[in-house]
Design a protein around this motif. Structure first.
Motif, PDB file in Angstrom:
ATOM      1  N   ARG A   5       0.854  -1.183   0.000  1.00 40.42           N
ATOM      2  CA  ARG A   5       0.000   0.000   0.000  1.00 40.42           C
ATOM      3  C   ARG A   5       0.895   1.240   0.000  1.00 40.42           C
ATOM      4  O   ARG A   5       1.802   1.361   0.830  1.00 40.42           O
ATOM      5  N   LEU A   6       0.604   2.142  -0.918  1.00 39.75           N
ATOM      6  CA  LEU A   6       1.305   3.415  -0.989  1.00 39.75           C
ATOM      7  C   LEU A   6       0.262   4.528  -1.013  1.00 39.75           C
ATOM      8  O   LEU A   6      -0.815   4.357  -1.597  1.00 39.75           O
ATOM      9  N   GLU A   7       0.602   5.650  -0.394  1.00 45.01           N
ATOM     10  CA  GLU A   7      -0.278   6.817  -0.420  1.00 45.01           C
ATOM     11  C   GLU A   7       0.526   8.023  -0.872  1.00 45.01           C
ATOM     12  O   GLU A   7       1.690   8.181  -0.496  1.00 45.01           O
ATOM     13  N   PHE A   8      -0.114   8.835  -1.690  1.00 45.80           N
ATOM     14  CA  PHE A   8       0.501  10.049  -2.210  1.00 45.80           C
ATOM     15  C   PHE A   8      -0.504  11.185  -2.078  1.00 45.80           C
ATOM     16  O   PHE A   8      -1.693  10.987  -2.330  1.00 45.80           O
ATOM     17  N   GLU A   9      -0.035  12.373  -1.676  1.00 48.38           N
ATOM     18  CA  GLU A   9      -0.918  13.523  -1.501  1.00 48.38           C
ATOM     19  C   GLU A   9      -0.334  14.736  -2.203  1.00 48.38           C
ATOM     20  O   GLU A   9       0.886  14.889  -2.286  1.00 48.38           O
ATOM     21  N   HIS A  10      -1.243  15.591  -2.689  1.00 51.55           N
ATOM     22  CA  HIS A  10      -0.818  16.764  -3.455  1.00 51.55           C
ATOM     23  C   HIS A  10      -1.919  17.819  -3.371  1.00 51.55           C
ATOM     24  O   HIS A  10      -3.098  17.484  -3.472  1.00 51.55           O
ATOM     25  N   GLU A  99      -7.148   4.223  -5.820  1.00 51.55           N
ATOM     26  CA  GLU A  99      -8.183   5.189  -5.451  1.00 51.55           C
ATOM     27  C   GLU A  99      -7.647   6.600  -5.648  1.00 51.55           C
ATOM     28  O   GLU A  99      -6.537   6.905  -5.220  1.00 51.55           O
ATOM     29  N   HIS A 100      -8.465   7.459  -6.271  1.00 50.95           N
ATOM     30  CA  HIS A 100      -8.132   8.868  -6.492  1.00 50.95           C
ATOM     31  C   HIS A 100      -9.167   9.687  -5.717  1.00 50.95           C
ATOM     32  O   HIS A 100     -10.346   9.651  -6.066  1.00 50.95           O
ATOM     33  N   HIS A 101      -8.744  10.407  -4.677  1.00 59.26           N
ATOM     34  CA  HIS A 101      -9.668  11.194  -3.848  1.00 59.26           C
ATOM     35  C   HIS A 101      -9.395  12.686  -4.030  1.00 59.26           C
ATOM     36  O   HIS A 101      -8.230  13.099  -4.085  1.00 59.26           O
ATOM     37  N   PHE A 102     -10.468  13.474  -4.075  1.00 56.67           N
ATOM     38  CA  PHE A 102     -10.373  14.923  -4.263  1.00 56.67           C
ATOM     39  C   PHE A 102     -11.217  15.616  -3.199  1.00 56.67           C
ATOM     40  O   PHE A 102     -12.401  15.334  -3.067  1.00 56.67           O
ATOM     41  N   THR A 103     -10.592  16.529  -2.455  1.00 52.73           N
ATOM     42  CA  THR A 103     -11.288  17.274  -1.416  1.00 52.73           C
ATOM     43  C   THR A 103     -11.031  18.759  -1.622  1.00 52.73           C
ATOM     44  O   THR A 103      -9.866  19.174  -1.738  1.00 52.73           O
ATOM     45  N   GLU A 104     -12.097  19.535  -1.657  1.00 55.38           N
ATOM     46  CA  GLU A 104     -11.944  20.978  -1.821  1.00 55.38           C
ATOM     47  C   GLU A 104     -11.339  21.571  -0.551  1.00 55.38           C
ATOM     48  O   GLU A 104     -11.755  21.235   0.563  1.00 55.38           O
ATOM     49  N   ILE A 105     -10.326  22.393  -0.725  1.00 58.75           N
ATOM     50  CA  ILE A 105      -9.686  23.088   0.385  1.00 58.75           C
ATOM     51  C   ILE A 105      -9.590  24.569   0.018  1.00 58.75           C
ATOM     52  O   ILE A 105      -9.821  24.942  -1.139  1.00 58.75           O
ATOM     53  N   LYS A 106      -9.231  25.384   0.978  1.00 55.42           N
ATOM     54  CA  LYS A 106      -9.056  26.809   0.691  1.00 55.42           C
ATOM     55  C   LYS A 106      -7.965  26.974  -0.369  1.00 55.42           C
ATOM     56  O   LYS A 106      -6.857  26.487  -0.208  1.00 55.42           O
ATOM     57  N   GLY A 107      -8.298  27.634  -1.449  1.00 55.68           N
ATOM     58  CA  GLY A 107      -7.333  27.896  -2.503  1.00 55.68           C
ATOM     59  C   GLY A 107      -7.167  26.783  -3.514  1.00 55.68           C
ATOM     60  O   GLY A 107      -6.300  26.856  -4.374  1.00 55.68           O
ATOM     61  N   HIS A 110      -7.259  19.267  -2.477  1.00 52.83           N
ATOM     62  CA  HIS A 110      -6.327  18.286  -1.930  1.00 52.83           C
ATOM     63  C   HIS A 110      -6.607  16.966  -2.634  1.00 52.83           C
ATOM     64  O   HIS A 110      -7.741  16.491  -2.654  1.00 52.83           O
ATOM     65  N   MET A 111      -5.573  16.410  -3.248  1.00 53.79           N
ATOM     66  CA  MET A 111      -5.704  15.151  -3.964  1.00 53.79           C
ATOM     67  C   MET A 111      -4.929  14.082  -3.198  1.00 53.79           C
ATOM     68  O   MET A 111      -3.786  14.308  -2.791  1.00 53.79           O
ATOM     69  N   LYS A 112      -5.575  12.946  -3.001  1.00 50.05           N
ATOM     70  CA  LYS A 112      -4.924  11.830  -2.315  1.00 50.05           C
ATOM     71  C   LYS A 112      -5.109  10.567  -3.151  1.00 50.05           C
ATOM     72  O   LYS A 112      -6.229  10.253  -3.563  1.00 50.05           O
ATOM     73  N   ASP A 113      -4.008   9.881  -3.392  1.00 55.54           N
ATOM     74  CA  ASP A 113      -4.035   8.600  -4.084  1.00 55.54           C
ATOM     75  C   ASP A 113      -3.718   7.506  -3.076  1.00 55.54           C
ATOM     76  O   ASP A 113      -2.774   7.638  -2.292  1.00 55.54           O
ATOM     77  N   ILE A 114      -4.493   6.448  -3.124  1.00 52.56           N
ATOM     78  CA  ILE A 114      -4.229   5.262  -2.319  1.00 52.56           C
ATOM     79  C   ILE A 114      -4.085   4.103  -3.293  1.00 52.56           C
ATOM     80  O   ILE A 114      -5.012   3.795  -4.047  1.00 52.56           O
ATOM     81  N   LEU A 115      -2.913   3.510  -3.302  1.00 53.66           N
ATOM     82  CA  LEU A 115      -2.620   2.428  -4.230  1.00 53.66           C
ATOM     83  C   LEU A 115      -2.335   1.151  -3.454  1.00 53.66           C
ATOM     84  O   LEU A 115      -1.448   1.116  -2.603  1.00 53.66           O
ATOM     85  N   ASN A 116      -3.115   0.127  -3.744  1.00 54.94           N
ATOM     86  CA  ASN A 116      -2.853  -1.219  -3.244  1.00 54.94           C
ATOM     87  C   ASN A 116      -2.475  -2.067  -4.450  1.00 54.94           C
ATOM     88  O   ASN A 116      -3.186  -2.062  -5.464  1.00 54.94           O
TER      89      ASN A 116
END
Length: 157
Positions: A5-10, A99-107, A110-116
């Motif tokens: 499992r790897l996680e990446f955030e941007h 998994e590709h997750h997208f969350t609205e943040i100020k400005g 936030h994108m988070k990938d979860i790879l299994n």
């Protein structure tokens, strides 16, 4: 089978709708993959195509040692402007669940990938992961971060 499992955030400095439009186009994946991997979408999609549950996407890819391979993924889950999931149906991995997750943040977003993922071939696969595959996946995501920064920087000019 050993799974990893790897996680990446941007964080992206763009609106959620623009993020969705970019990441839900199958053709944009090639823009985020290192050129040395020879990544080509072979499915008959065009620039207006958007992902949907059940969508099958096929590719040609050269993951290691110049060997070309076919890869097929299916989009298994989509929740508009929140997440989507792609899973390998045929390709180099014994398991690929991304998994590709997208969350609205100020400005921006936030994108988070979860790879299994899992590598075939038991002990040999575990050694290959330790020596090559995990590093290569991290390099691919590092490249993707750089490409995203450049692409979205151009959008803002």
């Amino acid at each position: 089978m050993k799974t990893y499992r790897l996680e990446f955030e941007h964080n992206l400095p763009i609106p959620l709708a623009e993020t969705r439009d970019f990441f839900t186009s199958p053709l944009n994946l090639a823009k985020l993959t290192p050129p040395k991997m020879g990544f080509v979408v072979t499915s008959p999609y065009d620039a207006n195509s958007k992902i949907y549950e059940g969508m099958i996407i096929t590719y040609k890819i050269t993951p290691l040692f110049g060997v070309k391979m076919n890869w097929m993924t299916e989009i298994t889950h989509v929740k508009d402007q929140q997440y989507f999931v792609d899973e390998q149906r045929f390709g180099p991995y014994a398991l690929w669940h991304h998994e590709h997750h997208f969350t609205e943040i100020k400005g921006g977003v936030h994108m988070k990938d979860i790879l299994n993922y899992a590598i075939p071939y038991s002990v040999i696969g575990r050694m290959a992961n330790k020596l090559l595959v995990a590093k290569q996946i991290k390099q691919i995501f590092d490249y993707r971060t750089k490409a995203i920064n450049e692409l979205f920087g151009v959008y803002r000019k």
